[in-house]
Motif scaffolding. Structure first.
Motif, short mmCIF file in Angstrom:
data_model
loop_
_atom_site.label_atom_id
_atom_site.label_comp_id
_atom_site.label_asym_id
_atom_site.label_seq_id
_atom_site.Cartn_x
_atom_site.Cartn_y
_atom_site.Cartn_z
N TYR A 193 21.24 7.92 44.92
CA TYR A 193 20.36 9.08 44.87
C TYR A 193 20.03 9.63 46.25
N THR A 194 20.33 8.88 47.31
CA THR A 194 19.95 9.29 48.66
C THR A 194 21.14 9.14 49.61
N ILE A 195 21.06 9.82 50.74
CA ILE A 195 22.16 9.79 51.69
C ILE A 195 22.37 8.39 52.26
N ARG A 196 21.30 7.69 52.59
CA ARG A 196 21.46 6.37 53.21
C ARG A 196 22.06 5.37 52.23
N MET A 197 21.61 5.41 51.00
CA MET A 197 22.18 4.49 50.02
C MET A 197 23.64 4.84 49.76
N ALA A 198 23.98 6.11 49.74
CA ALA A 198 25.37 6.51 49.56
C ALA A 198 26.24 5.95 50.69
N GLN A 199 25.75 6.01 51.92
CA GLN A 199 26.51 5.49 53.05
C GLN A 199 26.78 3.99 52.90
N ILE A 200 25.79 3.25 52.41
CA ILE A 200 25.95 1.81 52.26
C ILE A 200 26.90 1.47 51.13
N LEU A 201 26.80 2.19 50.03
CA LEU A 201 27.60 1.88 48.84
C LEU A 201 29.03 2.37 48.94
N ASP A 202 29.23 3.46 49.65
CA ASP A 202 30.50 4.18 49.64
C ASP A 202 31.73 3.32 49.90
N VAL A 207 13.63 6.00 38.20
CA VAL A 207 13.74 5.16 39.39
C VAL A 207 12.99 5.74 40.58
N LEU A 208 13.12 7.04 40.80
CA LEU A 208 12.53 7.67 41.98
C LEU A 208 11.23 8.41 41.69
N TYR A 209 11.10 8.96 40.49
CA TYR A 209 9.97 9.83 40.20
C TYR A 209 8.95 9.24 39.24
N ILE A 252 21.61 1.17 40.78
CA ILE A 252 21.55 0.41 42.01
C ILE A 252 20.22 -0.31 42.18
N ASP A 253 19.11 0.34 41.83
CA ASP A 253 17.81 -0.29 42.01
C ASP A 253 17.62 -1.49 41.10
N ASP A 254 18.25 -1.46 39.93
CA ASP A 254 18.19 -2.60 39.02
C ASP A 254 18.96 -3.79 39.60
N MET A 255 20.19 -3.56 40.05
CA MET A 255 21.00 -4.69 40.50
C MET A 255 20.53 -5.26 41.84
N LEU A 256 19.76 -4.48 42.59
CA LEU A 256 19.21 -4.98 43.85
C LEU A 256 17.84 -5.64 43.67
N GLY A 257 17.33 -5.67 42.45
CA GLY A 257 16.07 -6.37 42.21
C GLY A 257 14.84 -5.61 42.65
N MET A 258 14.88 -4.28 42.54
CA MET A 258 13.72 -3.49 42.92
C MET A 258 12.67 -3.44 41.82
#
Length: 285
Positions: free
Chosen positions: A43-52, A67-69, A234-240
């Motif tokens: 959902y965000t640029i930084r997470m996209a960079q990490i996952l890509d 997740v975000l709102y 992503i937030d589910d699998m990372l344990g958020m």
């Protein structure tokens, strides 16, 4: 390579990764029956960079509503929300094919409405494809979009936008009637020209039969390891979050790590242990 790039001179989100050739719709379509397709939401640029570098597809899911709102479901999510987050994910990725969910109310009325919404998504984000929910009833819309150059990912089984009609988030396909209907839905969407199909929250034998019954890749989420690929939020699998669906495997417990880090920060601020000379500016000379 994306044409929607960030200014690395001013953005915190750098260094910019070395550009890679982005995966294409035909490449994903041709992955049927081959190496499993790796998909995560972003959902965000930084997470996209990490996952890509790790993923074949990044899905900008309308799950961002919860997740975000903090919304109760994906139903209230707007087209503007999806476009804003979709553009950020495209800017943060170079390798994965980016797919953006069409939100509830942006495509169901008619194929023409769906085209207007999908065209806006693609023009304003740079994404390669859209995803829409629904089975046989949406086949005409999928065909209309595909014939006009808009790649479509279908989504059948547990369709979150229809949670009010379905009566909840329970697994689908337990009755013979529903099982047969969902097989028909999968065939209809594949036959209409979708290049991949998300299969969510169905009993495993149904997910396996769907995968064998159609000639496009199935992407499972609560389906089966026999699907052609897998996707998780992503937030589910990372344990958020503490509460996650049955089909989620937590690969980390980031919420606990964040809680610990913020607790230490708060303690340092209150004890005046932060900032130190290393985090302040001193006179020169």
């Amino acid at each position: 390579m994306s044409t929607f790039q960030i200014d690395t001179a001013t953005s915190r989100a750098n260094p910019t990764p070395a550009p890679m050739k982005r995966l294409t719709v035909p490449a994903i379509r041709n992955a049927k029956g081959k190496d499993p397709i790796v998909v995560l939401t972003a959902y965000t640029i930084r997470m996209a960079q990490i996952l890509d570098p790790h993923c074949d597809m990044l899905l900008v899911g309308d799950s961002l509503g919860q997740v975000l709102y903090g919304l109760p479901s994906s139903v209230p999510v707007s087209l503007d929300m999806m476009i804003a987050h979709g553009a950020a994910v495209v800017r943060g990725s170079y390798h994965s094919l980016v797919v953006i969910d069409m939100p509830f109310g942006s495509y169901e009325e008619s194929p023409q409405q769906a085209f207007r919404s999908a065209a806006r998504i693609m023009k304003e984000t740079g994404a390669a494809a859209v995803k829409l929910e629904g089975g046989e009833a949406m086949a005409e819309t999928v065909a209309f979009l595909a014939a006009r150059g808009i790649p479509v990912v279908g989504h059948v089984g547990l369709t979150p936008q229809a949670v009010n009609a379905l009566g909840g988030y329970g697994a689908r396909g337990r009755s013979q009637e529903e099982y047969a209907k969902l097989i028909g839905d999968a065939k209809a969407i594949a036959g209409a020209g979708a290049f991949a199909l998300v299969v969510e929250g169905v009993i495993e034998p149904l997910a396996i039969e769907m995968t064998r019954a159609i000639d496009i890749p199935t992407i499972g989420i609560g389906g089966s390891k026999e699907c052609d690929g897998q996707v998780l939020v992503i937030d589910d699998m990372l344990g958020m979050f503490d509460r996650v669906p049955r089909f989620v495997k937590k690969y980390a417990e980031l919420a606990e790590q964040i809680d610990s880090a913020v607790g230490q920060y708060a303690a340092d601020v209150r004890s005046r242990a932060f900032p130190t000379i290393e985090q302040t500016y001193q006179p020169k000379g």
